[in-house]
Write an enzyme that holds these catalytic residues in place. Structure first.
Site, PDB file in Angstrom:
ATOM      1  CD  GLU A  46      -5.302  -8.249   2.437  1.00  0.00           C
ATOM      2  OE1 GLU A  46      -4.545  -7.297   2.678  1.00  0.00           O
ATOM      3  OE2 GLU A  46      -5.600  -8.608   1.283  1.00  0.00           O
ATOM      4  CG  ASN A  50      -1.661  -5.019   7.099  1.00  0.00           C
ATOM      5  OD1 ASN A  50      -1.331  -4.662   5.977  1.00  0.00           O
ATOM      6  ND2 ASN A  50      -2.905  -4.882   7.551  1.00  0.00           N
ATOM      7  NE  ARG A 105       0.574  -3.053   0.482  1.00  0.00           N
ATOM      8  CZ  ARG A 105       0.806  -4.277   0.013  1.00  0.00           C
ATOM      9  NH1 ARG A 105       1.856  -4.509  -0.733  1.00  0.00           N
ATOM     10  NH2 ARG A 105      -0.017  -5.245   0.299  1.00  0.00           N
TER      11      ARG A 105
HETATM   12  N1  LIG Z   1       0.793  -4.693  11.903  1.00  0.00           N
HETATM   13  C1  LIG Z   1       0.795  -3.357  11.663  1.00  0.00           C
HETATM   14  N2  LIG Z   1       1.751  -2.575  12.241  1.00  0.00           N
HETATM   15  C2  LIG Z   1       1.782  -1.240  12.026  1.00  0.00           C
HETATM   16  N3  LIG Z   1       0.871  -0.572  11.258  1.00  0.00           N
HETATM   17  C3  LIG Z   1      -0.112  -1.305  10.678  1.00  0.00           C
HETATM   18  C4  LIG Z   1      -0.207  -2.727  10.850  1.00  0.00           C
HETATM   19  N4  LIG Z   1      -1.295  -3.166  10.165  1.00  0.00           N
HETATM   20  C5  LIG Z   1      -1.837  -2.073   9.583  1.00  0.00           C
HETATM   21  N5  LIG Z   1      -1.145  -0.954   9.873  1.00  0.00           N
HETATM   22  C6  LIG Z   1      -1.469   0.430   9.438  1.00  0.00           C
HETATM   23  O1  LIG Z   1      -2.823   0.440   9.008  1.00  0.00           O
HETATM   24  C7  LIG Z   1      -2.884   0.914   7.666  1.00  0.00           C
HETATM   25  C8  LIG Z   1      -4.046   0.254   6.947  1.00  0.00           C
HETATM   26  O2  LIG Z   1      -3.822  -1.143   6.785  1.00  0.00           O
HETATM   27  P1  LIG Z   1      -4.521  -1.885   5.561  1.00  0.00           P
HETATM   28  O3  LIG Z   1      -4.075  -3.300   5.558  1.00  0.00           O
HETATM   29  O4  LIG Z   1      -5.981  -1.626   5.595  1.00  0.00           O
HETATM   30  O5  LIG Z   1      -3.957  -1.102   4.278  1.00  0.00           O
HETATM   31  P2  LIG Z   1      -2.498  -1.196   3.638  1.00  0.00           P
HETATM   32  O6  LIG Z   1      -1.743  -2.339   4.187  1.00  0.00           O
HETATM   33  O7  LIG Z   1      -1.869   0.137   3.750  1.00  0.00           O
HETATM   34  O8  LIG Z   1      -2.847  -1.495   2.099  1.00  0.00           O
HETATM   35  P3  LIG Z   1      -3.316  -2.912   1.499  1.00  0.00           P
HETATM   36  O9  LIG Z   1      -3.593  -3.837   2.642  1.00  0.00           O
HETATM   37  O10 LIG Z   1      -4.528  -2.611   0.697  1.00  0.00           O
HETATM   38  O11 LIG Z   1      -2.200  -3.381   0.651  1.00  0.00           O
HETATM   39  C9  LIG Z   1      -1.530   0.651   7.071  1.00  0.00           C
HETATM   40  O12 LIG Z   1      -1.247   1.495   5.983  1.00  0.00           O
HETATM   41  C10 LIG Z   1      -0.615   0.904   8.266  1.00  0.00           C
HETATM   42  O13 LIG Z   1      -0.394   2.286   8.439  1.00  0.00           O
HETATM   43 MG   LIG Z   2      -2.553  -4.225   4.338  1.00  0.00          MG
END
Ligand SMILES: Nc1ncnc2c1ncn2[C@@H]1O[C@H](COP(=O)(O)OP(=O)(O)OP(=O)(O)O)[C@@H](O)[C@H]1O
Ligand SMILES: [Mg+2]
Lengths: 149, 127
Positions: A46, A50, A105
């Site tokens: 995860e 990200n 996502r």
């Molecule tokens: N390393 C990162 N850099 C920039 N933004 C981030 C980062 N990690 C998370 N985010 C932001 O936080 C949000 C939520 O992250 P999360 O992992 O919970 O969901 P997601 O990645 O959108 O979906 P999923 O993990 O379920 O595929 C992301 O949509 C993004 O906007």
């Molecule tokens: Mg994610």
């Protein structure tokens, strides 16, 4: 048991498996249960995903850095990028929040990470990257007959 | 009704069974890197108008992260599925927790692929 490692790699999706494998190998001497290992791998996946998708917007020139420390039966893992960062961390960590709904996502990454770790911190600022740190304790090694439930 | 998976169209890890039920059996590791190819194959069947429901049999899947959740939710959207067009079988304990966290717990089922087809057939025909 004490140990420490650092790994840096290009922000390409092939390297998600590399990070999972390397960090799994790192904790193997603790003989974790199958379920502990699969939760641990999920959290790594995860955070690394990200960094690649959100931090670097899939620009392959980005570098993802992983650092891990083993102390007794607890591992502390830091996964960081120097990408775009997060404006509002609290909002980003809400279940189902995603800034990329069009990319399939689900917005469950942080919720899953929180549920599978003993402690999770997210440090991020718009424009200066994101650092995710988590701790996971592995249960004491079971005696001969298996404990799988 | 006699469901005979062997009569379906075989693709990679996918079967189209009578009644328009797609059975997907992903293997190996399902992450951001590998989700796309499965998505393309399932979507092709859905948009070909052939699919009415999907059974995800995860018994051969060694690893899944939130890309798997996004994949399943995305195909539910493709189907325009009312609740019930999707059944999830044989998740690992870790995957089960992730589905429950994501609100997909009601799609988890015990039993065989045949049981799941009956369940889907019943739902799709309003029984
Ligand atoms: N390393 C990162 N850099 C920039 N933004 C981030 C980062 N990690 C998370 N985010 C932001 O936080 C949000 C939520 O992250 P999360 O992992 O919970 O969901 P997601 O990645 O959108 O979906 P999923 O993990 O379920 O595929 C992301 O949509 C993004 O906007
Ligand atoms: Mg994610």
């Amino acid at each position: 048991m004490e140990n420490e490692m650092t790994l840096s790699f290009a922000a390409i999706s092939e390297n998600e498996a590399l990070a999972r494998m390397t960090l799994t190998f790192f904790v193997a001497p603790l003989d974790p249960t199958l379920e502990e290992i699969s939760e641990y791998k999920t959290v790594i996946s995860e955070a690394v995903t990200n960094a690649i998708i959100h931090g670097y917007e899939e620009q392959r020139t980005g570098i993802v850095r992983v650092h891990a420390i083993l102390d007794g039966r607890e591992v502390t893992v830091t996964i960081s990028d120097e990408g775009g960062g997060i404006d509002n961390v609290e909002e980003a960590m809400q279940p189902m929040y995603t800034s990329k709904p069009e990319r399939e996502r689900s917005g469950m990454g942080f919720t899953i990470m929180e549920s599978f770790t003993d402690n999770l911190t997210v440090d991020s600022r718009r424009g200066s990257g994101t650092t995710v740190t988590f701790k996971k304790k592995f249960s004491p090694v079971q005696e001969a007959c298996s404990s799988v439930g | 009704m006699n469901y005979e998976p062997k009569g379906g169209i075989h693709m990679n890890h996918m079967t189209l069974a009578p009644g328009g039920i797609v059975i997907v059996r992903p293997a190996g590791e399902l992450d951001h890197h590998t989700a796309d190819s499965i998505k393309r194959e399932v979507s092709r069947l859905i948009f070909g108008g052939k699919a009415t429901g999907i059974i995800w049999d995860l018994g051969n899947l060694q690893f899944m992260d939130s890309a798997g959740i996004g994949l399943i939710l995305g195909r539910m959207r493709d189907l325009g599925a009312v609740d019930g067009g999707t059944v999830i079988l044989n998740p690992s304990p870790t995957m089960r927790k992730m589905f429950e966290l994501s609100g997909l717990g009601s799609h988890l089922a015990e039993g065989t692929e045949e049981d799941a087809m009956k369940r889907l057939g019943g739902i799709l025909h309003g029984k």
